[in-house]
Design a protein around this motif. Structure first.
Motif, PDB file in Angstrom:
ATOM      1  N   LEU A   1     -58.913 -23.496 -37.415  1.00  0.00           N
ATOM      2  CA  LEU A   1     -59.787 -24.596 -37.832  1.00  0.00           C
ATOM      3  C   LEU A   1     -60.789 -24.115 -38.883  1.00  0.00           C
ATOM      4  O   LEU A   1     -61.102 -24.850 -39.825  1.00  0.00           O
ATOM      5  N   LEU A   2     -61.256 -22.876 -38.764  1.00  0.00           N
ATOM      6  CA  LEU A   2     -62.141 -22.302 -39.779  1.00  0.00           C
ATOM      7  C   LEU A   2     -61.412 -22.227 -41.119  1.00  0.00           C
ATOM      8  O   LEU A   2     -61.967 -22.602 -42.162  1.00  0.00           O
ATOM      9  N   ALA A   3     -60.185 -21.760 -41.102  1.00  0.00           N
ATOM     10  CA  ALA A   3     -59.394 -21.689 -42.341  1.00  0.00           C
ATOM     11  C   ALA A   3     -59.221 -23.078 -42.950  1.00  0.00           C
ATOM     12  O   ALA A   3     -59.347 -23.248 -44.171  1.00  0.00           O
ATOM     13  N   ARG A   4     -58.973 -24.075 -42.116  1.00  0.00           N
ATOM     14  CA  ARG A   4     -58.826 -25.445 -42.615  1.00  0.00           C
ATOM     15  C   ARG A   4     -60.138 -25.963 -43.201  1.00  0.00           C
ATOM     16  O   ARG A   4     -60.138 -26.650 -44.226  1.00  0.00           O
ATOM     17  N   ALA A   5     -61.262 -25.642 -42.551  1.00  0.00           N
ATOM     18  CA  ALA A   5     -62.570 -26.061 -43.075  1.00  0.00           C
ATOM     19  C   ALA A   5     -62.822 -25.403 -44.424  1.00  0.00           C
ATOM     20  O   ALA A   5     -63.299 -26.057 -45.369  1.00  0.00           O
ATOM     21  N   TYR A   6     -62.499 -24.127 -44.537  1.00  0.00           N
ATOM     22  CA  TYR A   6     -62.639 -23.440 -45.828  1.00  0.00           C
ATOM     23  C   TYR A   6     -61.733 -24.082 -46.877  1.00  0.00           C
ATOM     24  O   TYR A   6     -62.133 -24.307 -48.013  1.00  0.00           O
TER      25      TYR A   6
END
Length: 115
Positions: free
Chosen positions: A50-55
């Motif tokens: 989810l962090l990668a998607r937010a980035y």
């Protein structure tokens, strides 16, 4: 320095908060919560993905790529991470690097060419 709203609560509370930020398309706030959460539980794929998607959605592509590479290194058959890594590389105009990841993601998802 005291804790901020982003840092308050249990890991489960912060995971839910990050998901709410993400769902509201406040990707920078989601990343702010998730980056600390990933530091605390680096072995968990969900927060890191989810962090990668937010980035990715906030155009922090090099950060997205780093998180996705970590996931793929740990779990080579995580097809969604492979797909996201391929798309992240495409957005950086690194099409030759993206292609193998996109093909692997497609194969892992069962998307084989029809003959």
């Amino acid at each position: 320095m005291g804790t901020t709203y982003y840092d308050q609560g249990t890991p489960a509370d912060r995971w839910e908060r990050a998901q709410r930020f993400f769902d509201a398309q406040d990707y920078a706030s989601a990343a702010r919560v998730l980056s600390k959460l990933v530091e605390e539980v680096p072995e968990q794929t969900g927060p890191r993905l989810l962090l990668a998607r937010a980035y990715y959605h906030s155009a922090q592509l090099s950060r997205a790529e780093a998180e996705l590479r970590t996931i793929v290194e740990r779990d080579p058959v995580e097809h969604y991470a492979r797909l996201m890594l391929g798309r992240t590389l495409q957005r950086q105009a690194r099409h030759a690097e993206a292609e193998p990841h996109l093909r692997i993601a497609s194969a892992l998802a069962g998307d084989f060419p029809q003959e």
